[in-house]
Design an enzyme around this catalytic site. Sequence first.
Site, PDB file in Angstrom:
ATOM      1  N   PRO A 291       0.844  -1.129  -0.196  1.00 41.64           N
ATOM      2  CA  PRO A 291      -0.112  -0.084   0.079  1.00 41.64           C
ATOM      3  C   PRO A 291       0.826   1.365   0.099  1.00 41.64           C
ATOM      4  CG  PRO A 291      -0.018  -0.842   2.296  1.00 41.64           C
ATOM      5  CD  PRO A 291       0.982  -1.878   1.308  1.00 41.64           C
ATOM      6  N   GLY A 292       0.593   2.262  -0.807  1.00 42.86           N
ATOM      7  CA  GLY A 292       1.288   3.581  -0.689  1.00 42.86           C
ATOM      8  C   GLY A 292       0.176   4.436  -0.268  1.00 42.86           C
ATOM      9  N   ARG A 330      -2.836  16.476  -9.494  1.00 44.99           N
ATOM     10  CA  ARG A 330      -3.592  15.285  -9.635  1.00 44.99           C
ATOM     11  C   ARG A 330      -4.995  15.661 -10.137  1.00 44.99           C
ATOM     12  NH1 ARG A 330      -5.439  12.466  -6.078  1.00 44.99           N
ATOM     13  NH2 ARG A 330      -5.102  10.379  -7.278  1.00 44.99           N
ATOM     14  N   CYS A 361       0.807  29.660 -15.239  1.00 39.70           N
ATOM     15  CA  CYS A 361       0.102  30.139 -16.422  1.00 39.70           C
ATOM     16  C   CYS A 361      -0.422  29.135 -17.135  1.00 39.70           C
ATOM     17  CB  CYS A 361       1.329  31.146 -17.007  1.00 39.70           C
ATOM     18  SG  CYS A 361       1.550  32.395 -16.274  1.00 39.70           S
ATOM     19  N   GLU A 362      -1.631  28.429 -16.765  1.00 37.26           N
ATOM     20  CA  GLU A 362      -2.528  27.750 -17.783  1.00 37.26           C
ATOM     21  C   GLU A 362      -3.463  27.405 -17.092  1.00 37.26           C
ATOM     22  OE1 GLU A 362       0.557  24.106 -18.076  1.00 37.26           O
ATOM     23  OE2 GLU A 362      -1.506  23.085 -18.215  1.00 37.26           O
TER      24      GLU A 362
HETATM   25  N1  LLP Z   1       2.762  -1.382  -6.006  1.00 34.70           N
HETATM   26  C1  LLP Z   1       2.986  -1.119  -7.413  1.00 34.70           C
HETATM   27  C2  LLP Z   1       3.762  -1.901  -7.956  1.00 34.70           C
HETATM   28  C3  LLP Z   1       2.369  -0.084  -7.826  1.00 34.70           C
HETATM   29  O1  LLP Z   1       2.560   0.319  -8.969  1.00 34.70           O
HETATM   30  C4  LLP Z   1       1.844   1.174  -7.268  1.00 34.70           C
HETATM   31  C5  LLP Z   1       1.038   2.282  -7.717  1.00 34.70           C
HETATM   32  C6  LLP Z   1       1.703   0.582  -5.746  1.00 34.70           C
HETATM   33  C7  LLP Z   1       2.389  -0.516  -5.143  1.00 34.70           C
HETATM   34  C8  LLP Z   1       0.808   1.553  -4.723  1.00 34.70           C
HETATM   35  O2  LLP Z   1      -0.443   1.658  -5.077  1.00 34.70           O
HETATM   36  P1  LLP Z   1      -1.617   2.433  -4.089  1.00 34.70           P
HETATM   37  O3  LLP Z   1      -1.720   1.726  -2.797  1.00 34.70           O
HETATM   38  O4  LLP Z   1      -0.608   3.864  -3.699  1.00 34.70           O
HETATM   39  O5  LLP Z   1      -2.733   2.442  -4.735  1.00 34.70           O
HETATM   40  N2  LLP Z   1      -0.035   8.936  -9.363  1.00 34.70           N
HETATM   41  C9  LLP Z   1      -1.339   8.241  -9.324  1.00 34.70           C
HETATM   42  C10 LLP Z   1      -1.286   6.870  -8.634  1.00 34.70           C
HETATM   43  C11 LLP Z   1      -0.257   5.823  -9.300  1.00 34.70           C
HETATM   44  C12 LLP Z   1       0.074   4.572  -8.671  1.00 34.70           C
HETATM   45  C13 LLP Z   1       1.016   3.853  -9.415  1.00 34.70           C
HETATM   46  N3  LLP Z   1       1.322   2.500  -8.622  1.00 34.70           N
HETATM   47  C14 LLP Z   1      -2.252   8.730  -8.554  1.00 34.70           C
HETATM   48  O6  LLP Z   1      -1.884  10.135  -8.091  1.00 34.70           O
HETATM   49  O7  LLP Z   1      -3.214   8.541  -8.380  1.00 34.70           O
END
Ligand code: LLP
Length: 431
Positions: A291-292, A330, A361-362
């Site tokens: 999880p991120g 985002r 500026c957009e």
């Molecule tokens: N593991 C892998 C291999 C991933 O590609 C990702 C996210 C995660 C874990 C973590 O996913 P999460 O739990 O955070 O959903 N920039 C985009 C999100 C891109 C996510 C890419 N991969 C945004 O701002 O929504």
Amino acid sequence: MLHENYSVNAAGHLCLNGADTTVLAEKYGTPLYLLDEDYIRARCRLYKRAMEKYFGNGSSVLYASKANSFKKIYRIIDEEGLGTDVVSSGELYTALEAGFPAERIFFHGNAKTDEDIRFGVESGVGCFVADNYDELRRLDKCAGERGVKQKLILRVTPGIDTHTFEAVNTGKVDSKFGAAIETGQAMELTEKALAFKNLELLGFHCHVGSQVFDPKPFLDTAEIMIGYLAAVRDSLGFTAQLLDIGGGFGVRYVESDPQLDVDATIHSIAEYMKAKCSALGFPLPKVLMEPGRGIVAAAGVTVYTVESVKTITGFKSYAAIDGGMTDNPRYALYRSQYTVYPAGNMNANPDFVCDVVGRCCESGDIICPNARIPMPKSGDLLAVAVTGAYNFSMASNYNSIPRPPIVMVSGYGDHLAVRRESFADMTARQL
Ligand code: LLP
């Protein structure tokens, strides 16, 4: 409020973990990223406990540090006993600088360079997440030259469509990531990986998407992956000991979003996976989750100062703030929805509808269209909630705008974790 760590104090000010956001804005200036350290720790524990309890077997959690990568967060993640996943040498460097133990780092990436591979192997990262044959070949060579046997897992795509925004939907057959199970390419890659002398294959990785609330794609993934593990055992005689199911749990950004029950969802995935394993006579592997967003998103609030307010009669109103797409791209990228709070005026009637826009500026520099807030005036503070994930890590210097600092808030008080970028920082690389 959207999350339990947000509250309103007697003065009608927005608080994060009990700390008055207007006081912090006065102390550190705006725009300002605030991050609730206690919340991050609580989320680490929630995920870790659930993984250990429902899967057992050494199963655990890797923090997907692309969501927010800076030294202090790696220290927190380390102290909480999680591993971390990095997707670049830059993230790896930051983690190592913070003292994160290399053996608990998983190194991702679909286009690793020779330098990435060398840095990873020489740093002793615990596990590579290899994406393709070109990487395997170069990884084997690099490990051989250094006399090490590099542990790795292979990224495969289970063919799941999560119906989230296309750019974050990564588990489909047609994907730049990994090898597809459905087409037979994953099996081919597995056979090749097993043949390399300097590589030790531990298992497999998959990730189906991000900001997913529906448990179904995770259950489908569990089913496909266990089926794949059994097929690999039957065809190649290799029994995987590790399965990394990626991240992706959804987080509530606006009132209409659901609140995902992390414990219950992990429980249901575990039950499903165990049933599938026993039906196929396959031993339950050690399972990892990455999880991120789920760890850091709701820990964050960004505080801005309103610079100007204008109403175009017959059309709409704008509140322009001292930040924007440079610190939070985002909405511009994904049309992501946010909740805007009047940080110093939480009890007033939110009867003014306006687009909260940034200073670039957009015209696409929008943080939140149609925000409902009390009529703002120049100098007021606005707080955008749930900005702990994919804001700082995706920030840019477009229009030569310096990036905001990160201030950690906890029961022990507040402290700077990343200082505000200066103009000199921005020109430092320019010759
Ligand atoms: N593991 C892998 C291999 C991933 O590609 C990702 C996210 C995660 C874990 C973590 O996913 P999460 O739990 O955070 O959903 N920039 C985009 C999100 C891109 C996510 C890419 N991969 C945004 O701002 O929504």
